[in-house]
Scaffold this active site. Structure first.
Site, PDB file in Angstrom:
ATOM      1  N   ARG A   1       0.822  -1.214   0.000  1.00  0.00           N
ATOM      2  CA  ARG A   1       0.000   0.000   0.000  1.00  0.00           C
ATOM      3  C   ARG A   1       0.852   1.259   0.000  1.00  0.00           C
ATOM      4  O   ARG A   1       0.580   2.225   0.705  1.00  0.00           O
ATOM      5  CB  ARG A   1      -0.982  -0.007   1.176  1.00  0.00           C
ATOM      6  CG  ARG A   1      -1.866  -1.235   1.231  1.00  0.00           C
ATOM      7  CD  ARG A   1      -2.935  -1.125   2.288  1.00  0.00           C
ATOM      8  NE  ARG A   1      -3.916  -0.093   1.960  1.00  0.00           N
ATOM      9  CZ  ARG A   1      -4.954  -0.267   1.143  1.00  0.00           C
ATOM     10  NH1 ARG A   1      -5.134  -1.423   0.542  1.00  0.00           N
ATOM     11  NH2 ARG A   1      -5.801   0.720   0.914  1.00  0.00           N
TER      12      ARG A   1
ATOM     13  N   CYS B   1       6.683   7.919 -11.521  1.00  0.00           N
ATOM     14  CA  CYS B   1       5.969   7.625 -12.765  1.00  0.00           C
ATOM     15  C   CYS B   1       6.142   6.204 -13.263  1.00  0.00           C
ATOM     16  O   CYS B   1       5.168   5.549 -13.657  1.00  0.00           O
ATOM     17  CB  CYS B   1       6.353   8.620 -13.853  1.00  0.00           C
ATOM     18  SG  CYS B   1       8.048   8.459 -14.479  1.00  0.00           S
TER      19      CYS B   1
ATOM     20  N   HIS C   1      10.079  10.311 -18.420  1.00  0.00           N
ATOM     21  CA  HIS C   1       8.748  10.071 -17.855  1.00  0.00           C
ATOM     22  C   HIS C   1       8.082   8.942 -18.633  1.00  0.00           C
ATOM     23  O   HIS C   1       8.343   8.754 -19.821  1.00  0.00           O
ATOM     24  CB  HIS C   1       7.904  11.345 -17.935  1.00  0.00           C
ATOM     25  CG  HIS C   1       6.504  11.199 -17.450  1.00  0.00           C
ATOM     26  ND1 HIS C   1       6.191  10.897 -16.138  1.00  0.00           N
ATOM     27  CD2 HIS C   1       5.310  11.283 -18.110  1.00  0.00           C
ATOM     28  CE1 HIS C   1       4.881  10.817 -15.996  1.00  0.00           C
ATOM     29  NE2 HIS C   1       4.321  11.047 -17.181  1.00  0.00           N
TER      30      HIS C   1
ATOM     31  N   ASP D   1      -2.336   8.674 -17.536  1.00  0.00           N
ATOM     32  CA  ASP D   1      -1.117   8.981 -16.787  1.00  0.00           C
ATOM     33  C   ASP D   1      -1.488   9.185 -15.321  1.00  0.00           C
ATOM     34  O   ASP D   1      -2.002  10.236 -14.938  1.00  0.00           O
ATOM     35  CB  ASP D   1      -0.463  10.238 -17.356  1.00  0.00           C
ATOM     36  CG  ASP D   1       0.933  10.479 -16.812  1.00  0.00           C
ATOM     37  OD1 ASP D   1       1.290   9.854 -15.792  1.00  0.00           O
ATOM     38  OD2 ASP D   1       1.668  11.303 -17.392  1.00  0.00           O
TER      39      ASP D   1
END
Length: 248
Positions: free
Chosen positions: A62, A67, A105, A119
């Site tokens: 959790r 990214c 990214h 995204d």
């Protein structure tokens, strides 16, 4: 991957049919449940781009991630649900102008009746996927965005007042997890990477956003913004647990 456990992690109980509506609901749920954070970098814990390890971190433990982890995990979920998706590489816009290198990214292309840019790993950004082939303004509750074509490249922009500010530049070339390894290592180790310069944990809320930057807690609700300096590591740990559900 246990899909049911992943859906519980993001508090999602809706349809799992691979449709645009489902994609939007999953995207919003992910943004509201899984924080964007770089805490492992500051704990000197290596981040390895592997489906199993990313799933274990985000779903079983959790945690959040940056990214490559967030969009990588989300890509795995979409794939299991039958979506046709591809990993995209992007260069992030720099404050001084221009864009960072490719693989700076990761974003996602989801192909349905229309093509969508998804995204869940760019921090304070669009909460619902964007129509990839629509160059017009796409207005959402917490911002307005557009995707501008620049030859073979696309530039995702966000409106600020009367101006459009570039966020990142990308192509539709698909890549695999391993292609991001070098830049992932750079962002964990280089003193020039903004990820090594400050610790961040940020999560969208129904009313706005809550962000921990080093020792500063920033809460926004609509146009209201509140900042609070945290006095100790124990207070920071309590905020991480209470506000973000993160236990280190």
């Amino acid at each position: 991957m246990n899909v049911a456990t992943y859906l519980q992690r993001i508090n999602y109980q809706g349809s799992t049919e691979p449709t645009a509506e489902t994609l939007g609901e999953l995207h919003r749920a992910h943004m509201l449940a899984v924080p964007f954070e770089n805490l492992d970098i500051h704990l000197r814990r290596e981040i390895v781009l592997d489906d199993g390890r990313v799933y274990a971190k985000i779903v079983e433990r959790r945690r959040g991630g940056f990214c490559y982890e967030l969009n990588g995990a989300f890509a795995g979920l979409l794939r299991e649900l039958g979506f046709n998706m591809k990993m995209l590489a992007a260069g992030v816009a720099r404050a001084a102008g221009g864009f960072g290198p490719l693989f700076d990214h990761m974003a996602l292309l989801v192909e349905l009746e229309e093509q969508w840019l998804a995204d869940v790993g760019f921090g304070d950004s669009f909460r619902e996927p964007l129509r990839l082939d629509d160059e017009g303004e796409q207005v959402q509750t917490f911002g307005a965005y557009r995707i501008r074509h620049d030859g073979e490249q696309r530039i995702m922009e966000r409106r600020s007042g009367d101006e459009w500010q570039p966020q990142y530049r990308f192509t539709l070339q698909p890549y695999e997890y391993g292609d991001y390894t070098e830049m992932c290592r750079y962002h964990q180790t280089s003193p020039e990477s903004h990820f090594t310069q400050k610790r961040v944990c940020s999560l969208a809320t129904v009313e706005g956003r809550v962000t921990l930057t080093n020792e500063r807690l920033i809460t926004t609700m609509g146009d209201a913004r509140h900042e609070h300096e945290l006095a100790s590591e124990s207070e920071i740990a309590a905020v991480l647990r209470q506000q973000f559900g993160v236990v280190l």
